[in-house]
Design a protein around this motif. Structure first.
Motif, PDB file in Angstrom:
ATOM      1  N   GLN A  29       0.827  -1.207   0.000  1.00  0.00           N
ATOM      2  CA  GLN A  29       0.000   0.000   0.000  1.00  0.00           C
ATOM      3  C   GLN A  29       0.867   1.266   0.000  1.00  0.00           C
ATOM      4  O   GLN A  29       1.913   1.303   0.637  1.00  0.00           O
ATOM      5  CB  GLN A  29      -0.938   0.015   1.207  1.00  0.00           C
ATOM      6  CG  GLN A  29      -1.837  -1.198   1.296  1.00  0.00           C
ATOM      7  CD  GLN A  29      -2.558  -1.508  -0.006  1.00  0.00           C
ATOM      8  OE1 GLN A  29      -3.219  -0.653  -0.586  1.00  0.00           O
ATOM      9  NE2 GLN A  29      -2.417  -2.743  -0.483  1.00  0.00           N
ATOM     10  N   GLN A  30       0.391   2.291  -0.679  1.00  0.00           N
ATOM     11  CA  GLN A  30       1.106   3.563  -0.761  1.00  0.00           C
ATOM     12  C   GLN A  30       0.580   4.592   0.240  1.00  0.00           C
ATOM     13  O   GLN A  30       1.166   5.661   0.403  1.00  0.00           O
ATOM     14  CB  GLN A  30       0.997   4.138  -2.175  1.00  0.00           C
ATOM     15  CG  GLN A  30       1.594   3.249  -3.235  1.00  0.00           C
ATOM     16  CD  GLN A  30       3.076   3.026  -3.033  1.00  0.00           C
ATOM     17  OE1 GLN A  30       3.798   3.910  -2.580  1.00  0.00           O
ATOM     18  NE2 GLN A  30       3.554   1.842  -3.358  1.00  0.00           N
ATOM     19  N   ILE A  31      -0.538   4.277   0.887  1.00  0.00           N
ATOM     20  CA  ILE A  31      -1.157   5.193   1.836  1.00  0.00           C
ATOM     21  C   ILE A  31      -1.782   4.373   2.961  1.00  0.00           C
ATOM     22  O   ILE A  31      -2.217   3.241   2.748  1.00  0.00           O
ATOM     23  CB  ILE A  31      -2.227   6.072   1.147  1.00  0.00           C
ATOM     24  CG1 ILE A  31      -2.788   7.132   2.102  1.00  0.00           C
ATOM     25  CG2 ILE A  31      -3.337   5.223   0.556  1.00  0.00           C
ATOM     26  CD1 ILE A  31      -3.721   8.135   1.423  1.00  0.00           C
ATOM     27  N   PHE A  32      -1.775   4.941   4.156  1.00  0.00           N
ATOM     28  CA  PHE A  32      -2.521   4.360   5.263  1.00  0.00           C
ATOM     29  C   PHE A  32      -3.129   5.507   6.058  1.00  0.00           C
ATOM     30  O   PHE A  32      -2.788   6.675   5.860  1.00  0.00           O
ATOM     31  CB  PHE A  32      -1.640   3.460   6.146  1.00  0.00           C
ATOM     32  CG  PHE A  32      -0.521   4.149   6.861  1.00  0.00           C
ATOM     33  CD1 PHE A  32      -0.645   4.523   8.201  1.00  0.00           C
ATOM     34  CD2 PHE A  32       0.690   4.410   6.225  1.00  0.00           C
ATOM     35  CE1 PHE A  32       0.395   5.146   8.871  1.00  0.00           C
ATOM     36  CE2 PHE A  32       1.736   5.029   6.890  1.00  0.00           C
ATOM     37  CZ  PHE A  32       1.596   5.399   8.218  1.00  0.00           C
ATOM     38  N   PHE A  33      -4.048   5.177   6.930  1.00  0.00           N
ATOM     39  CA  PHE A  33      -4.758   6.177   7.723  1.00  0.00           C
ATOM     40  C   PHE A  33      -4.575   5.857   9.202  1.00  0.00           C
ATOM     41  O   PHE A  33      -4.558   4.689   9.587  1.00  0.00           O
ATOM     42  CB  PHE A  33      -6.245   6.193   7.367  1.00  0.00           C
ATOM     43  CG  PHE A  33      -6.496   6.491   5.914  1.00  0.00           C
ATOM     44  CD1 PHE A  33      -6.731   7.783   5.491  1.00  0.00           C
ATOM     45  CD2 PHE A  33      -6.467   5.479   4.971  1.00  0.00           C
ATOM     46  CE1 PHE A  33      -6.947   8.066   4.151  1.00  0.00           C
ATOM     47  CE2 PHE A  33      -6.678   5.749   3.624  1.00  0.00           C
ATOM     48  CZ  PHE A  33      -6.922   7.046   3.215  1.00  0.00           C
ATOM     49  N   VAL A  34      -4.456   6.898  10.019  1.00  0.00           N
ATOM     50  CA  VAL A  34      -4.308   6.756  11.464  1.00  0.00           C
ATOM     51  C   VAL A  34      -5.466   7.487  12.132  1.00  0.00           C
ATOM     52  O   VAL A  34      -5.735   8.649  11.810  1.00  0.00           O
ATOM     53  CB  VAL A  34      -2.967   7.369  11.944  1.00  0.00           C
ATOM     54  CG1 VAL A  34      -2.850   7.277  13.449  1.00  0.00           C
ATOM     55  CG2 VAL A  34      -1.797   6.683  11.271  1.00  0.00           C
ATOM     56  N   ALA A  35      -6.145   6.803  13.067  1.00  0.00           N
ATOM     57  CA  ALA A  35      -7.255   7.406  13.784  1.00  0.00           C
ATOM     58  C   ALA A  35      -7.008   7.338  15.289  1.00  0.00           C
ATOM     59  O   ALA A  35      -6.554   6.307  15.801  1.00  0.00           O
ATOM     60  CB  ALA A  35      -8.563   6.698  13.443  1.00  0.00           C
ATOM     61  N   THR A  36      -7.276   8.446  15.968  1.00  0.00           N
ATOM     62  CA  THR A  36      -7.197   8.527  17.422  1.00  0.00           C
ATOM     63  C   THR A  36      -8.323   9.450  17.893  1.00  0.00           C
ATOM     64  O   THR A  36      -8.905  10.178  17.098  1.00  0.00           O
ATOM     65  CB  THR A  36      -5.844   9.096  17.904  1.00  0.00           C
ATOM     66  OG1 THR A  36      -5.667  10.409  17.340  1.00  0.00           O
ATOM     67  CG2 THR A  36      -4.675   8.189  17.524  1.00  0.00           C
ATOM     68  N   LYS A  51      -1.465   9.036   5.680  1.00  0.00           N
ATOM     69  CA  LYS A  51       0.002   9.009   5.763  1.00  0.00           C
ATOM     70  C   LYS A  51       0.576   8.323   4.533  1.00  0.00           C
ATOM     71  O   LYS A  51      -0.031   7.407   3.979  1.00  0.00           O
ATOM     72  CB  LYS A  51       0.472   8.246   7.009  1.00  0.00           C
ATOM     73  CG  LYS A  51      -0.143   8.710   8.323  1.00  0.00           C
ATOM     74  CD  LYS A  51       0.346  10.061   8.731  1.00  0.00           C
ATOM     75  CE  LYS A  51      -0.276  10.470  10.067  1.00  0.00           C
ATOM     76  NZ  LYS A  51       0.071  11.816  10.442  1.00  0.00           N
ATOM     77  N   GLY A  52       1.759   8.728   4.149  1.00  0.00           N
ATOM     78  CA  GLY A  52       2.441   8.118   3.008  1.00  0.00           C
ATOM     79  C   GLY A  52       3.941   8.214   3.201  1.00  0.00           C
ATOM     80  O   GLY A  52       4.438   8.169   4.326  1.00  0.00           O
ATOM     81  N   LEU A  53       4.681   8.347   2.101  1.00  0.00           N
ATOM     82  CA  LEU A  53       6.129   8.571   2.106  1.00  0.00           C
ATOM     83  C   LEU A  53       6.938   7.460   2.777  1.00  0.00           C
ATOM     84  O   LEU A  53       7.898   7.722   3.485  1.00  0.00           O
ATOM     85  CB  LEU A  53       6.467   9.916   2.769  1.00  0.00           C
ATOM     86  CG  LEU A  53       5.938  11.151   2.056  1.00  0.00           C
ATOM     87  CD1 LEU A  53       6.204  12.404   2.891  1.00  0.00           C
ATOM     88  CD2 LEU A  53       6.557  11.282   0.680  1.00  0.00           C
ATOM     89  N   ASP A  54       6.580   6.214   2.571  1.00  0.00           N
ATOM     90  CA  ASP A  54       7.360   5.081   3.087  1.00  0.00           C
ATOM     91  C   ASP A  54       7.602   5.214   4.584  1.00  0.00           C
ATOM     92  O   ASP A  54       8.728   5.123   5.065  1.00  0.00           O
ATOM     93  CB  ASP A  54       8.693   4.969   2.330  1.00  0.00           C
ATOM     94  CG  ASP A  54       9.423   3.667   2.620  1.00  0.00           C
ATOM     95  OD1 ASP A  54       8.775   2.683   3.007  1.00  0.00           O
ATOM     96  OD2 ASP A  54      10.661   3.657   2.468  1.00  0.00           O
ATOM     97  N   SER A  55       6.528   5.445   5.341  1.00  0.00           N
ATOM     98  CA  SER A  55       6.678   5.773   6.759  1.00  0.00           C
ATOM     99  C   SER A  55       6.084   4.735   7.715  1.00  0.00           C
ATOM    100  O   SER A  55       5.925   5.021   8.899  1.00  0.00           O
ATOM    101  CB  SER A  55       6.023   7.138   7.035  1.00  0.00           C
ATOM    102  OG  SER A  55       4.648   7.110   6.696  1.00  0.00           O
ATOM    103  N   PHE A  56       5.783   3.518   7.249  1.00  0.00           N
ATOM    104  CA  PHE A  56       5.180   2.484   8.106  1.00  0.00           C
ATOM    105  C   PHE A  56       6.017   1.213   8.067  1.00  0.00           C
ATOM    106  O   PHE A  56       6.451   0.795   6.996  1.00  0.00           O
ATOM    107  CB  PHE A  56       3.756   2.171   7.615  1.00  0.00           C
ATOM    108  CG  PHE A  56       2.966   1.313   8.552  1.00  0.00           C
ATOM    109  CD1 PHE A  56       2.221   1.871   9.572  1.00  0.00           C
ATOM    110  CD2 PHE A  56       2.953  -0.065   8.413  1.00  0.00           C
ATOM    111  CE1 PHE A  56       1.480   1.083  10.440  1.00  0.00           C
ATOM    112  CE2 PHE A  56       2.223  -0.863   9.271  1.00  0.00           C
ATOM    113  CZ  PHE A  56       1.490  -0.289  10.294  1.00  0.00           C
ATOM    114  N   ARG A  57       6.215   0.610   9.233  1.00  0.00           N
ATOM    115  CA  ARG A  57       6.948  -0.655   9.325  1.00  0.00           C
ATOM    116  C   ARG A  57       6.240  -1.604  10.282  1.00  0.00           C
ATOM    117  O   ARG A  57       5.666  -1.191  11.293  1.00  0.00           O
ATOM    118  CB  ARG A  57       8.381  -0.451   9.834  1.00  0.00           C
ATOM    119  CG  ARG A  57       9.259   0.420   8.955  1.00  0.00           C
ATOM    120  CD  ARG A  57       9.633  -0.290   7.656  1.00  0.00           C
ATOM    121  NE  ARG A  57      10.530   0.505   6.862  1.00  0.00           N
ATOM    122  CZ  ARG A  57      10.163   1.413   5.951  1.00  0.00           C
ATOM    123  NH1 ARG A  57       8.889   1.647   5.735  1.00  0.00           N
ATOM    124  NH2 ARG A  57      11.057   2.093   5.269  1.00  0.00           N
TER     125      ARG A  57
END
Length: 187
Positions: free
Chosen positions: A19-26, A40-46
């Motif tokens: 995936q190229q995008i994900f979403f964060v909810a709080t 969120k994007g830019l290769d920022s999830f691991r």
């Protein structure tokens, strides 16, 4: 058909990584507080393990996720298939904010490419993983990541970013303090 898992499986790991995008909810505890949902994007999830994930949080116009996690730790991540077989994947868990003086900061920072505007790192322990059909999600063609955020952060530089954090990232929209504000006071 929705399925619930107690961990991120190998198949779901491959889905996340594609995936190229994900979403964060709080959300804050207050019923009158504002729920936050951020793309969120830019290769920022691991994925660190089947029950532990991390993402590189870049500077934005607010700092809601950080304030909400400091108050109650609740976090949800969502990934959607915009190409190929439809699916929505949600990861539910408890998150914490890592700042540059955190003992694990550098270890986690090294997992990502250097991205100007890095503000904090969010680590989450995942206790529920749920898929759903995703047939209502439209098909989109990926064109690439936007460059504006990185260019903006490069132009601001370290001092300009610090000033921006002072102005925009000290509290949430509901006035909750962010861990970033306490870290900045320690500097």
């Amino acid at each position: 058909m929705a399925k619930v898992y107690d961990r991120i499986t190998d198949e779901l790991t491959r889905f996340i990584q594609s995936q190229q995008i994900f979403f964060v909810a709080t959300a804050p505890l207050s019923s009158s507080g504002h729920i936050n949902l951020s793309p969120k994007g830019l290769d920022s999830f691991r994925i660190l393990s089947p029950n532990r994930v991390v993402y590189l949080d870049l500077t934005g116009s607010g700092n809601e996720t950080s304030a909400h996690l400091a108050e109650n730790q609740r976090i949800t991540f969502m990934f959607c298939a915009f190409q190929g077989k439809p699916m929505i994947l949600r990861l539910y868990g408890q998150g914490q904010v890592l700042l540059p003086d955190s003992p694990d900061w550098q270890t986690h920072l090294d997992l990502f490419p250097a991205i100007p505007g890095t503000r904090q790192i969010i680590v989450a322990e995942i206790d529920r993983v749920q898929t759903s059909c995703g047939t209502g999600v439209p098909l989109f063609q990926y064109e690439g990541q936007r460059s504006e955020m990185v260019e903006w952060a490069e132009k601001k530089g370290d001092r300009g970013m610090w000033d921006y954090w002072q102005l925009k990232n000290q509290t949430s929209a509901d006035g909750l303090p962010t861990p970033l504000s306490a870290w900045m006071e320690r500097q």
